[in-house]
Design an enzyme around this catalytic site. Structure first.
Site, PDB file in Angstrom:
ATOM      1  N   LEU A 134       8.391  -7.579 -18.290  1.00  0.00           N
ATOM      2  CA  LEU A 134       7.272  -6.687 -17.997  1.00  0.00           C
ATOM      3  C   LEU A 134       7.397  -6.306 -16.522  1.00  0.00           C
ATOM      4  CD1 LEU A 134       4.275  -8.562 -19.717  1.00  0.00           C
ATOM      5  CD2 LEU A 134       5.528  -6.587 -20.607  1.00  0.00           C
ATOM      6  N   ASP A 135       7.002  -5.087 -16.197  1.00  0.00           N
ATOM      7  CA  ASP A 135       7.065  -4.640 -14.810  1.00  0.00           C
ATOM      8  C   ASP A 135       6.194  -5.513 -13.915  1.00  0.00           C
ATOM      9  OD1 ASP A 135       8.691  -2.586 -15.595  1.00  0.00           O
ATOM     10  OD2 ASP A 135       7.139  -1.036 -15.505  1.00  0.00           O
ATOM     11  N   LEU A 136       6.496  -5.478 -12.622  1.00  0.00           N
ATOM     12  CA  LEU A 136       5.729  -6.224 -11.626  1.00  0.00           C
ATOM     13  C   LEU A 136       4.230  -5.979 -11.755  1.00  0.00           C
ATOM     14  CD1 LEU A 136       5.567  -7.805  -8.847  1.00  0.00           C
ATOM     15  CD2 LEU A 136       5.793  -5.567  -7.759  1.00  0.00           C
ATOM     16  N   THR A 138       2.552  -4.674 -14.363  1.00  0.00           N
ATOM     17  CA  THR A 138       2.025  -4.730 -15.728  1.00  0.00           C
ATOM     18  C   THR A 138       1.505  -6.121 -16.033  1.00  0.00           C
ATOM     19  OG1 THR A 138       3.614  -3.055 -16.431  1.00  0.00           O
ATOM     20  CG2 THR A 138       2.572  -4.348 -18.161  1.00  0.00           C
TER      21      THR A 138
END
Length: 288
Positions: A134-136, A138
């Site tokens: 998951l993105d930073l 998110t």
């Protein structure tokens, strides 16, 4: 006393050198420089053979790190995580915003997992490993394997697209009630289903939509790029949003809210949900 850690390489990966693949896979050597030093000192083996910076990883290998006791720092990342589900094979945890899943920094969710999960008692237990990213910015559900067999099996589920993922986002501007987005991402075919669940009028943004997103592919930043391309960027997206419509100080309004898959060892259907963050509920109150 020696410290021994193992990592099972997924079967389906892009072949690359170990010095690139191995960054962040062991909590005791989270940096690229640390990995190179460990390779130079012959602390790392691949399938039982001493590895070097020239070793290539193609998929399916077992990478083992053996650190002499006097060189191991024992440093642990104390970062409490909310555990949503856990058994001997796998775990699902809530990832907060502001922490990367893995990489060459010390503060990663991967480094926090061992302090938050119970060590598996199965014979092939290993350091817990995230099996997707998951993105930073998110938030939401992250799945991790606790044994070598589980890590392989969970990677296969993602590879075969047998994990049903649902995200929630707050998007800017008027949108169609539902639709499919099929624009390529970084030259690769990509597919996202979306449905507007609710919307509210906004003085600054004209309209804010609570959107359910079902990605069928897993390209980097796929949801953010797809929605920006649709003309409805995610609220708080500084990278893909419109400059005059950036909401500062609140972070990205993108949340991984649901994972559904068949447990590879028990056959049970797992459907784990993680409720909307507080900042979402301030705009779209949810029933108790």
């Amino acid at each position: 006393m020696q410290i021994i850690q193992t990592h099972q390489v997924p079967l389906a990966i892009t072949p690359m050198r170990l010095q690139e693949y191995g960054v962040g896979i062991f909590s005791t050597i989270p940096t690229r420089s640390g990995l190179k030093k460990a390779l130079k000192k012959e602390y790392i083996t691949v399938n039982g053979e001493v590895a070097s910076t020239a070793t290539f990883i193609t998929g399916g290998e077992t990478i083992t790190l053996i650190l002499p006791g006097e060189t191991a720092t024992g440093k642990k990342l104390i970062f409490p995580l909310r555990v949503l589900f856990e058994d001997e094979h796998l775990a699902l945890v809530h990832k907060p915003a502001g922490i990367v899943v893995s990489g060459n920094s010390f503060k990663t969710l991967a480094n926090a997992l061992p302090q938050n999960l119970k060590r598996s008692e199965l014979i092939d237990a290993t350091t817990p490993q995230p099996v997707h990213r998951l993105d930073l910015a998110t938030t939401g559900i992250l799945l991790a394997g606790k044994t070598r067999a589980a890590i392989r099996a969970l990677n296969k589920l993602f590879e075969d697209k047998e994990v049903e993922k649902i995200y929630y986002a707050l998007c800017i501007g008027k949108m169609e009630a539902c639709g499919n987005i099929t624009e390529d991402v970084d030259g690769k075919s990509s597919f996202t289903e979306y449905k507007v669940l609710e919307w509210v009028a906004s003085g600054r943004f004209r309209r804010l939509n609570l959107v359910e997103l079902r990605p069928k592919t897993g390209r980097r930043h796929q949801l953010r790029k797809h929605l920006a391309g649709l003309g409805n960027p995610i609220l708080g997206d500084k990278e893909y949003g419109c400059e005059n419509l950036i909401l500062k100080g609140k972070g990205l309004y993108l949340h991984a809210g649901s994972l559904k898959f068949t447990h590879p060892f028990t056959g049970e259907t797992l459907h784990i949900q993680d409720g909307l963050p507080k900042k979402f509920r301030k705009i779209f109150p949810q029933p108790e």
